[in-house]
Scaffold this motif. Structure first.
Motif, PDB file in Angstrom:
ATOM      1  N   ARG A  55       0.838  -1.189   0.000  1.00 36.95           N
ATOM      2  CA  ARG A  55       0.000   0.000   0.000  1.00 36.95           C
ATOM      3  C   ARG A  55       0.877   1.245   0.000  1.00 36.95           C
ATOM      4  N   GLU A  56       0.360   2.284  -0.615  1.00 37.69           N
ATOM      5  CA  GLU A  56       1.176   3.454  -0.903  1.00 37.69           C
ATOM      6  C   GLU A  56       0.349   4.731  -0.776  1.00 37.69           C
ATOM      7  N   PHE A  57       1.006   5.787  -0.335  1.00 40.54           N
ATOM      8  CA  PHE A  57       0.404   7.121  -0.306  1.00 40.54           C
ATOM      9  C   PHE A  57       1.390   8.116  -0.890  1.00 40.54           C
ATOM     10  N   PHE A  58       0.916   8.974  -1.773  1.00 40.09           N
ATOM     11  CA  PHE A  58       1.775  10.021  -2.296  1.00 40.09           C
ATOM     12  C   PHE A  58       0.931  11.198  -2.767  1.00 40.09           C
ATOM     13  N   ILE A  59       1.621  12.313  -2.990  1.00 36.27           N
ATOM     14  CA  ILE A  59       0.948  13.470  -3.562  1.00 36.27           C
ATOM     15  C   ILE A  59       1.661  13.865  -4.843  1.00 36.27           C
ATOM     16  N   THR A  60       0.906  14.479  -5.752  1.00 35.28           N
ATOM     17  CA  THR A  60       1.491  15.107  -6.931  1.00 35.28           C
ATOM     18  C   THR A  60       1.042  16.562  -6.966  1.00 35.28           C
ATOM     19  N   LEU A  61       1.892  17.398  -7.530  1.00 36.72           N
ATOM     20  CA  LEU A  61       1.606  18.819  -7.684  1.00 36.72           C
ATOM     21  C   LEU A  61       1.717  19.186  -9.152  1.00 36.72           C
ATOM     22  N   ASP A  62       0.804  20.023  -9.630  1.00 35.80           N
ATOM     23  CA  ASP A  62       0.842  20.447 -11.025  1.00 35.80           C
ATOM     24  C   ASP A  62       2.045  21.352 -11.258  1.00 35.80           C
ATOM     25  N   ALA A  63       2.714  21.133 -12.379  1.00 33.65           N
ATOM     26  CA  ALA A  63       3.895  21.916 -12.733  1.00 33.65           C
ATOM     27  C   ALA A  63       4.013  21.966 -14.248  1.00 33.65           C
ATOM     28  N   HIS A  64       5.045  22.670 -14.707  1.00 35.98           N
ATOM     29  CA  HIS A  64       5.360  22.738 -16.130  1.00 35.98           C
ATOM     30  C   HIS A  64       6.808  22.338 -16.349  1.00 35.98           C
ATOM     31  N   TYR A  65       7.053  21.592 -17.419  1.00 37.98           N
ATOM     32  CA  TYR A  65       8.407  21.333 -17.895  1.00 37.98           C
ATOM     33  C   TYR A  65       8.484  21.862 -19.317  1.00 37.98           C
ATOM     34  N   GLU A  66       9.250  22.912 -19.500  1.00 38.47           N
ATOM     35  CA  GLU A  66       9.393  23.564 -20.813  1.00 38.47           C
ATOM     36  C   GLU A  66       8.033  23.841 -21.436  1.00 38.47           C
ATOM     37  N   GLY A  67       7.097  24.324 -20.613  1.00 38.44           N
ATOM     38  CA  GLY A  67       5.784  24.695 -21.092  1.00 38.44           C
ATOM     39  C   GLY A  67       4.775  23.571 -21.175  1.00 38.44           C
ATOM     40  N   THR A  68       5.212  22.326 -20.903  1.00 41.61           N
ATOM     41  CA  THR A  68       4.312  21.170 -20.953  1.00 41.61           C
ATOM     42  C   THR A  68       3.755  20.878 -19.561  1.00 41.61           C
ATOM     43  N   PRO A  69       2.431  20.728 -19.416  1.00 46.99           N
ATOM     44  CA  PRO A  69       1.875  20.384 -18.102  1.00 46.99           C
ATOM     45  C   PRO A  69       2.327  19.001 -17.647  1.00 46.99           C
ATOM     46  N   VAL A  70       2.850  18.921 -16.428  1.00 37.86           N
ATOM     47  CA  VAL A  70       3.296  17.663 -15.836  1.00 37.86           C
ATOM     48  C   VAL A  70       2.864  17.626 -14.380  1.00 37.86           C
ATOM     49  N   SER A  71       3.063  16.488 -13.739  1.00 37.83           N
ATOM     50  CA  SER A  71       2.875  16.339 -12.304  1.00 37.83           C
ATOM     51  C   SER A  71       4.222  16.051 -11.656  1.00 37.83           C
ATOM     52  N   TRP A  72       4.416  16.577 -10.453  1.00 37.97           N
ATOM     53  CA  TRP A  72       5.654  16.384  -9.698  1.00 37.97           C
ATOM     54  C   TRP A  72       5.320  15.713  -8.373  1.00 37.97           C
ATOM     55  N   CYS A  73       6.095  14.677  -8.005  1.00 40.01           N
ATOM     56  CA  CYS A  73       5.869  13.942  -6.770  1.00 40.01           C
ATOM     57  C   CYS A  73       6.922  14.316  -5.735  1.00 40.01           C
ATOM     58  N   PRO A  74       6.580  15.176  -4.752  1.00 40.66           N
ATOM     59  CA  PRO A  74       7.567  15.539  -3.735  1.00 40.66           C
ATOM     60  C   PRO A  74       7.665  14.565  -2.574  1.00 40.66           C
ATOM     61  N   TYR A  75       6.548  13.860  -2.236  1.00 41.37           N
ATOM     62  CA  TYR A  75       6.526  12.981  -1.069  1.00 41.37           C
ATOM     63  C   TYR A  75       5.726  11.718  -1.382  1.00 41.37           C
ATOM     64  N   ILE A  76       6.260  10.577  -0.909  1.00 40.33           N
ATOM     65  CA  ILE A  76       5.595   9.299  -1.151  1.00 40.33           C
ATOM     66  C   ILE A  76       6.002   8.321  -0.056  1.00 40.33           C
ATOM     67  N   TYR A  77       5.050   7.481   0.373  1.00 43.27           N
ATOM     68  CA  TYR A  77       5.257   6.546   1.478  1.00 43.27           C
ATOM     69  C   TYR A  77       4.741   5.172   1.063  1.00 43.27           C
ATOM     70  N   VAL A  78       5.461   4.124   1.476  1.00 42.10           N
ATOM     71  CA  VAL A  78       5.131   2.770   1.046  1.00 42.10           C
ATOM     72  C   VAL A  78       5.467   1.795   2.167  1.00 42.10           C
ATOM     73  N   ASP A  79       4.795   0.634   2.182  1.00 39.24           N
ATOM     74  CA  ASP A  79       4.996  -0.318   3.282  1.00 39.24           C
ATOM     75  C   ASP A  79       5.715  -1.592   2.854  1.00 39.24           C
TER      76      ASP A  79
END
Length: 265
Positions: free
Chosen positions: A83-107
């Motif tokens: 089982r896993e928990f994480f967050i993603t935040l909306d961002a841009h890479y060279e103008g392209t919409p992407v998601s960034w994962c700053p924190y993630i937890y797993v068992d």
């Protein structure tokens, strides 16, 4: 010595994670949230910029996973389920919409090893979520209008996140739940004296997901909290408001990634 990850061994079966392909299937409980745009920007690595259209928007995901590689690993559930928990935040890479994962937890240690290879900053945690069963009865929520699902995540014995969603309607376009490619940072430092600030690997990478599929997707309302905890910074992303909540099944295969920026020394 044989193997893909450590430990390498004579027969090559002791490694934490075998070589790809890695196949995943899981059930997701997720919630949209909006945080302080400045706090979200502070988590971004070099190469990513805030999304000007969705400043501070993110998604919290709790997932009950099952994994397999080339040898039907799912027949060994003690190894393949996690089982896993994480967050993603909306961002841009060279103008392209992407998601960034700053924190993630797993068992699961094997999942942690695979995550580090991909660039996910995985830490050990405890993650739980409500399950739905088709048999019905008072011991399970319905996977439909009015169905309620809870989820929690803890790290080192401290509760760090909790969510509750109430389903309202099916998602008409499930593919829309996976429109943003996910960007991670592969970072492996050196231990040699004088080189602590010169990582052996420092790469901004984009996940490549093969045969991605979403099914039984439902949307509804959501409540979400990030709780302060010693040694954690998740709560430094204050939740200003929540958006939609979701429940769906997800599957994909990992065999590759795309290197965007290589700053390794």
């Amino acid at each position: 010595m044989k193997g893909y990850t450590v430990p390498l061994s004579p027969r090559g079966i002791a490694n934490l994670a075998p070589a790809p392909p890695w196949h995943y299937a899981g059930t997701v409980v997720s919630a949209e949230f909006f945080t302080d745009p400045a706090a979200a920007t502070a988590t971004l690595p070099e190469g990513l910029a805030p999304d000007p259209d969705y400043a501070g928007h993110g998604v919290a995901m709790f997932i009950d996973w099952q994994y397999s590689a080339a040898n039907l690993e799912y027949l060994d559930p003690a190894r393949s389920q996690y089982r896993e928990f994480f967050i993603t935040l909306d961002a841009h890479y060279e103008g392209t919409p992407v998601s960034w994962c700053p924190y993630i937890y797993v068992d699961n240690d094997s999942a942690m090893a695979r995550g580090w290879v991909q660039g996910f900053p995985k830490k050990l945690g405890a993650v739980h979520q409500t399950r739905a069963y088709s048999v019905g009865g008072p011991g399970t929520p319905v996977l439909g209008p009015g169905g309620q699902f809870g989820a929690t995540a803890s790290s080192t014995g401290q509760r760090i996140a909790e969510a509750r969603i109430t389903l309202e309607e099916p998602v008409l376009d499930p593919a829309a739940l996976m429109t943003r490619p996910l960007v991670n940072l592969r970072h492996f430092p050196r231990l040699a004296a004088g080189q602590h600030d010169k990582p052996a690997v420092h790469e901004l990478v984009m996940s490549v997901l093969d045969d991605a599929a979403v099914s039984d997707a439902w949307a509804g309302t959501a409540d979400l909290s990030f709780l302060p905890a010693h040694g954690e910074e998740l709560a430094d992303l204050p939740i200003r408001r929540t958006g939609r909540g979701f429940h769906y099944d997800l599957a994909y295969t990992v065999t590759d990634l795309k290197t965007l920026i290589d700053q390794s020394n």
